[in-house]
Design a protein around this motif. Structure first.
Motif, PDB file in Angstrom:
ATOM      1  N   ASP A 158       5.489 -27.687 -61.714  1.00 32.92           N
ATOM      2  CA  ASP A 158       4.413 -27.436 -62.099  1.00 32.92           C
ATOM      3  C   ASP A 158       3.215 -26.635 -61.676  1.00 32.92           C
ATOM      4  N   ILE A 159       3.028 -27.142 -60.150  1.00 29.50           N
ATOM      5  CA  ILE A 159       2.050 -26.433 -59.649  1.00 29.50           C
ATOM      6  C   ILE A 159       2.765 -24.715 -59.826  1.00 29.50           C
ATOM      7  N   SER A 160       3.233 -23.646 -59.949  1.00 31.72           N
ATOM      8  CA  SER A 160       4.012 -22.430 -60.046  1.00 31.72           C
ATOM      9  C   SER A 160       4.199 -22.233 -61.306  1.00 31.72           C
ATOM     10  N   ASP A 161       3.948 -23.497 -62.524  1.00 30.90           N
ATOM     11  CA  ASP A 161       3.125 -22.849 -63.579  1.00 30.90           C
ATOM     12  C   ASP A 161       1.047 -22.340 -63.590  1.00 30.90           C
ATOM     13  N   HIS A 162       0.894 -23.851 -62.976  1.00 30.83           N
ATOM     14  CA  HIS A 162      -0.611 -23.633 -62.807  1.00 30.83           C
ATOM     15  C   HIS A 162      -0.636 -22.466 -62.569  1.00 30.83           C
ATOM     16  N   GLY A 204      -6.893 -14.053 -63.763  1.00 32.89           N
ATOM     17  CA  GLY A 204      -7.664 -13.547 -63.027  1.00 32.89           C
ATOM     18  C   GLY A 204      -9.441 -13.957 -63.248  1.00 32.89           C
ATOM     19  N   ALA A 205      -9.590 -14.895 -63.725  1.00 28.62           N
ATOM     20  CA  ALA A 205     -10.719 -14.193 -63.359  1.00 28.62           C
ATOM     21  C   ALA A 205     -12.030 -14.648 -62.656  1.00 28.62           C
ATOM     22  N   VAL A 206     -11.537 -14.670 -61.919  1.00 25.47           N
ATOM     23  CA  VAL A 206     -12.436 -15.469 -60.075  1.00 25.47           C
ATOM     24  C   VAL A 206     -11.047 -15.280 -59.435  1.00 25.47           C
ATOM     25  N   ASP A 207     -12.029 -15.309 -57.831  1.00 25.51           N
ATOM     26  CA  ASP A 207     -11.312 -13.997 -56.636  1.00 25.51           C
ATOM     27  C   ASP A 207     -10.322 -15.786 -56.293  1.00 25.51           C
ATOM     28  N   ILE A 208      -9.684 -15.908 -56.723  1.00 28.44           N
ATOM     29  CA  ILE A 208      -8.701 -17.118 -55.884  1.00 28.44           C
ATOM     30  C   ILE A 208      -7.408 -16.261 -55.368  1.00 28.44           C
ATOM     31  N   ARG A 209      -7.124 -16.848 -54.060  1.00 28.35           N
ATOM     32  CA  ARG A 209      -5.599 -16.050 -53.230  1.00 28.35           C
ATOM     33  C   ARG A 209      -4.723 -16.823 -53.148  1.00 28.35           C
ATOM     34  N   PHE A 210      -3.397 -17.667 -53.776  1.00 29.94           N
ATOM     35  CA  PHE A 210      -2.874 -18.778 -53.254  1.00 29.94           C
ATOM     36  C   PHE A 210      -1.623 -18.028 -51.738  1.00 29.94           C
ATOM     37  N   HIS A 211      -1.527 -18.771 -50.383  1.00 35.29           N
ATOM     38  CA  HIS A 211      -1.318 -18.359 -49.843  1.00 35.29           C
ATOM     39  C   HIS A 211      -0.046 -19.654 -49.561  1.00 35.29           C
ATOM     40  N   HIS A 212       1.046 -19.715 -49.551  1.00 38.51           N
ATOM     41  CA  HIS A 212       2.130 -20.314 -49.510  1.00 38.51           C
ATOM     42  C   HIS A 212       2.839 -20.333 -48.232  1.00 38.51           C
ATOM     43  N   LEU A 213       2.509 -22.040 -47.621  1.00 41.21           N
ATOM     44  CA  LEU A 213       2.453 -22.541 -46.426  1.00 41.21           C
ATOM     45  C   LEU A 213       3.681 -22.018 -45.592  1.00 41.21           C
ATOM     46  N   PRO A 214       4.801 -22.297 -45.043  1.00 39.70           N
ATOM     47  CA  PRO A 214       6.258 -21.456 -44.494  1.00 39.70           C
ATOM     48  C   PRO A 214       6.948 -23.437 -44.801  1.00 39.70           C
ATOM     49  N   ASP A 215       7.992 -23.786 -45.870  1.00 40.90           N
ATOM     50  CA  ASP A 215       8.979 -25.096 -45.174  1.00 40.90           C
ATOM     51  C   ASP A 215       7.944 -26.191 -43.988  1.00 40.90           C
ATOM     52  N   VAL A 216       8.671 -26.880 -44.092  1.00 44.68           N
ATOM     53  CA  VAL A 216       8.711 -27.711 -42.978  1.00 44.68           C
ATOM     54  C   VAL A 216       9.137 -29.263 -43.388  1.00 44.68           C
ATOM     55  N   LYS A 217       9.958 -29.615 -42.780  1.00 47.77           N
ATOM     56  CA  LYS A 217      11.326 -30.512 -42.950  1.00 47.77           C
ATOM     57  C   LYS A 217      10.494 -32.250 -43.382  1.00 47.77           C
ATOM     58  N   LEU A 218       9.968 -32.649 -44.358  1.00 47.73           N
ATOM     59  CA  LEU A 218       8.769 -33.427 -44.671  1.00 47.73           C
ATOM     60  C   LEU A 218      10.434 -34.953 -44.341  1.00 47.73           C
TER      61      LEU A 218
END
Ligand SMILES: COc1cc(-c2[o+]c3cc(O)cc([O-])c3cc2O[C@@H]2O[C@H](CO)[C@H](O)[C@H](O)[C@H]2O)cc(OC)c1O
Ligand SMILES: O=c1ccn([C@@H]2O[C@H](COP(=O)(O)OP(=O)(O)O)[C@@H](O)[C@H]2O)c(=O)[nH]1
Length: 485
Positions: free
Chosen positions: A52-56, A64-78
Motif C-alpha cells: 500500500d505504502i509503496s503504491d502511494h 513530482g509536484a512538491v519537494d518530498i524525499r522518501f528515506h527507507h530506514l533499515p530493517d529491525v526485528k519487530l
C-alpha cells in the motif's frame, strides 16, 4: 544552503501515512519560504501495508509536484510478543531510534522539525538529543488527544480498573465519559500496552506542538480545555494546531481516466435524494456470518434503501494480512436476501470509493465504524451517522459523535459480544436516522452545520488555514542546521 526540511515519521496504516503526508504538503504550500519534506519510512510490518505504502510513494513521486524525499530506514526485528497496538508501535519506534538518529544527522538540509505519528513517542529522544523541535501529528480527534494527555493524571486518581469505578470520568471539555467507551487498552490496566498509552500521554507534553486533524470549531470545548492546561494538571500543554479536516480529496478516478463512474455511484444515481443508508466499516472491518444475517434482517425490516459494503475475513492472517477479503455474498448473506431487496439495496463485496459515495446526493445516513477519517469525511459531506465502533478508540469516537457533537443517532453495540448488534436494534436506529423523526432530523441538522464549519475552516482565512500558516512560521523559526558527521 538547501531549503529547510520537515522530517515526518508516520506509522504504516493508510489512515496514518496518507493524512500525514497530505498535512505536510499543506505546510509546504502555505509556507512563506521554500520548505521540503523528508519522510522516514520504517519497514512496514505486513506485506500488504508495504505494498500500500509503496503504491502511494510511486504516485507521489510520479506527480513530482512538491519537494518530498522518501528515506527507507533499515530493517529491525519487530516485537512479536506485544499486548496491543500502542506497545507495538512504541517498541518498534524504540528499536528504530539509532537509525532515526543517523538518518536525521545525515540530512544535508537544515531540519525545521521532526513530526511523529501517534505512538511514536520514543522518537522524542532523538529530537531532544539533536535539539530539533519535535511535533506530534495526531490523526484522531482532539477529544482523543485530551484523553491521552489526561491519562497520567487518571492513572494516579483512579485506583481500580476504570470499569469498576463509580460514576463517569471527568474529561474537561466533554460531557461525563462512561468508562465503557474508553479505548480497550484503558480497560486492562495491568497490560503492558496500557503502560505505553500512559507513557505516550506523559511524553506528549515534551513536544513543541501537537498538530491535530480536526477543526477548531468542531471540538471547541476540548481544545479550550487542553489550551488552559485542564487536561495536564494545570501545567501548560504544548500548543495545539487544529489543521483539519485533512481529507486527501482527489478527483474521482473515473473523471481523470474518462472511465465509467464506479458501479456504486451509478446505482446511487438512480435513487432519490438523501434516501440511501450507506454502511461501511473502514479499511479493516469485516463481518461474520451471524452478524451479516442480523444486519440483513434489520435492513430488510427497516424498509429503507441501503448501500452496504460487506467484507469477509482477512484471508491469510498467519502471514500478517489484516485487510478484509472480498466477501462471498452467497455464503455470508441469508438465502433470498439479495433478490428480495434488489429494488432498494446494493451489497458491495469489495473496497468502495467511500468519499465519492458520501458526496453523493442520494446518501442520507452512514453506518460507520467510527474511524476518525471516516467521521471527518461524513461531516465534510453533511451526512449524519449511526456509530458502530469496532476497536481502538472508536467507541470513544462514537460517544463524542452522539453526546458532544450531536451528529449521530445512538446504536446499541454489545462490546462484550464482539461488537454485536441485533437486527431489531439496527432496524430501530435506521428508522430513527432515516425515517424523518425528531432524533434523525436533529442529527442531520447538526451534521449540515458541521459541514459548513469544516469547509469554512480550511477555506482561505479559515481557522485551520490560519493554523497551518502559524505552524509553518513556527517551524521556520526553529530550523536547526546539524553538524553533518
Ligand atoms: C497504525 O495502525 C493502527 C492504529 C490503530 C490505532 O490505535 C489506537 C489506539 C488507541 O488507544 C487510541 C487511538 O487513538 C488509536 C488510534 C489508532 O489508529 C487508527 O487510526 C486511524 C486513522 O487515524 C483511524 O482514525 C482509526 O479510528 C484509528 O483506530 C489501531 C490499529 O489496529 C487496531 C492499527 O493497525
Ligand atoms: O471500502 C472502503 C473502506 C475505507 N475507505 C477509506 O479508508 C479510510 C478509513 O480510515 P478510517 O480512519 O476511517 O478508519 P481505519 O480504516 O483506519 O480503521 C477512509 O479514508 C475511507 O474513506 C474506502 O475508501 N473504502
Amino acid at each position: 544552503m538547501a531549503n529547510p526540511t520537515i522530517v515526518l515519521l508516520p506509522v504504516w496504516g493508510a489512515g496514518h501515512f496518507m493524512p500525514m503526508l497530505q498535512a505536510g504538503k499543506q505546510l509546504l504550500a502555505s509556507s512563506s519560504r521554500p520548505l521540503s519534506l523528508t519522510v522516514l519510512l520504517m519497514p512496514a510490518p505486513t506485506a500488504q501495508s508495504a505494498s500500500d505504502i509503496s503504491d502511494h510513494i510511486r504516485r507521489e513521486e510520479g506527480a513530482g509536484a512538491v519537494d518530498i524525499r522518501f528515506h527507507h530506514l533499515p530493517d529491525v526485528k519487530l516485537p512479536t510478543d506485544h499486548s496491543g497496538v500502542e506497545e507495538f508501535i512504541s517498541r518498534a519506534v524504540q528499536l528504530h531510534v539509532p537509525h532515526l538518529r543517523a538518518a536525521i544527522i545525515g540530512l544535508t538540509s537544515p531540519v525545521a522539525a521532526l513530526v511523529v505519528d501517534i505512538f511514536c513517542t520514543p522518537a522524542l529522544d532523538v529530537s531532544r538529543e539533536l535539539a530539533v523541535p519535535a511535533y506530534v501529528y495526531f490523526t484522531s480527534s482532539a477529544a482523543m488527544l485530551s484523553l491521552l494527555l489526561r491519562s497520567p493524571a487518571l492513572d494516579d486518581e483512579v485506583v481500580v480498573e476504570f470499569e469498576e469505578m463509580e460514576g463517569a470520568l471527568d474529561l474537561p471539555g466533554l460531557p461525563p465519559v462512561p468508562p465503557s467507551v474508553l479505548p480497550g487498552t484503558l480497560l486492562e490496566r495491568k497490560s503492558p500496552t496500557y503502560k505505553w498509552f500512559v507513557y505516550t500521554g506523559r511524553r506528549y507534553v515534551e513536544a513543541s506542538g501537537i498538530i491535530v486533524n480536526t477543526a477548531a470549531e468542531l471540538e471547541p470545548r476540548v481544545l479550550a480545555a487542553i489550551a488552559e492546561g485542564r487536561c495536564t494538571r494545570g501545567a501548560r500543554a504544548p500548543g495545539v494546531y487544529p489543521i483539519g479536516p485533512v481529507l486527501a480529496l482527489t478527483p474521482p478516478a473515473h473523471a481523470e481516466a474518462e472511465e465509467q463512474p464506479h458501479e456504486c455511484l451509478r446505482w446511487l444515481d438512480a435513487q432519490p435524494p438523501a434516501s440511501v443508508l450507506f454502511l461501511c466499516f473502514g479499511s479493516k472491518g469485516f463481518l461474520t456470518k451471524p452478524q451479516a444475517h442480523e444486519i440483513a434482517r434489520g435492513l430488510e425490516r427497516s424498509g429503507h434503501r441501503f448501500l452496504w459494503v460487506l467484507r469477509g475475513l482477512p484471508v491469510d492472517i498467519s502471514r500478517g494480512a489484516q485487510d478484509p477479503s472480498d466477501a462471498n455474498l452467497a455464503e455470508l448473506l441469508p438465502e433470498g436476501f439479495l433478490g428480495e431487496t434488489k429494488e432498494r439495496g446494493l451489497v458491495w463485496p469489495k473496497r468502495a470509493p467511500q468519499k465519492e459515495i458520501l458526496a453523493h446526493a442520494s446518501v442520507g445516513g452512514f453506518v460507520t465504524h467510527c474511524g476518525w477519517n471516516s467521521i471527518l469525511e461524513s461531516l465534510w459531506f453533511g451526512v449524519p451517522m449511526l456509530p458502530w465502533p469496532l476497536g481502538a478508540e472508536q467507541h470513544f469516537n462514537a460517544f463524542t459523535l452522539v453526546c458532544d457533537m450531536g451528529v449521530a443517532v445512538p446504536l446499541k453495540v454489545d462490546r462484550k459480544r464482539d461488537n454485536f448488534v441485533e437486527a431489531a436494534e439496527l432496524e430501530r436506529a435506521v428508522r430513527s436516522l432515516m425515517g424523518g423523526g425528531e432524533e434523525g432530523r436533529k442529527a442531520k441538522e447538526k451534521a449540515m452545520e458541521m459541514m459548513v464549519v469544516c469547509r469554512k475552516a480550511v477555506d482561505h482565512g479559515g481557522s485551520s488555514c490560519a493554523s497551518v500558516k502559524r505552524l509553518s512560521e513556527d517551524l521556520l523559526g526553529g530550523a536547526v542546521v546539524l553538524p553533518n558527521v
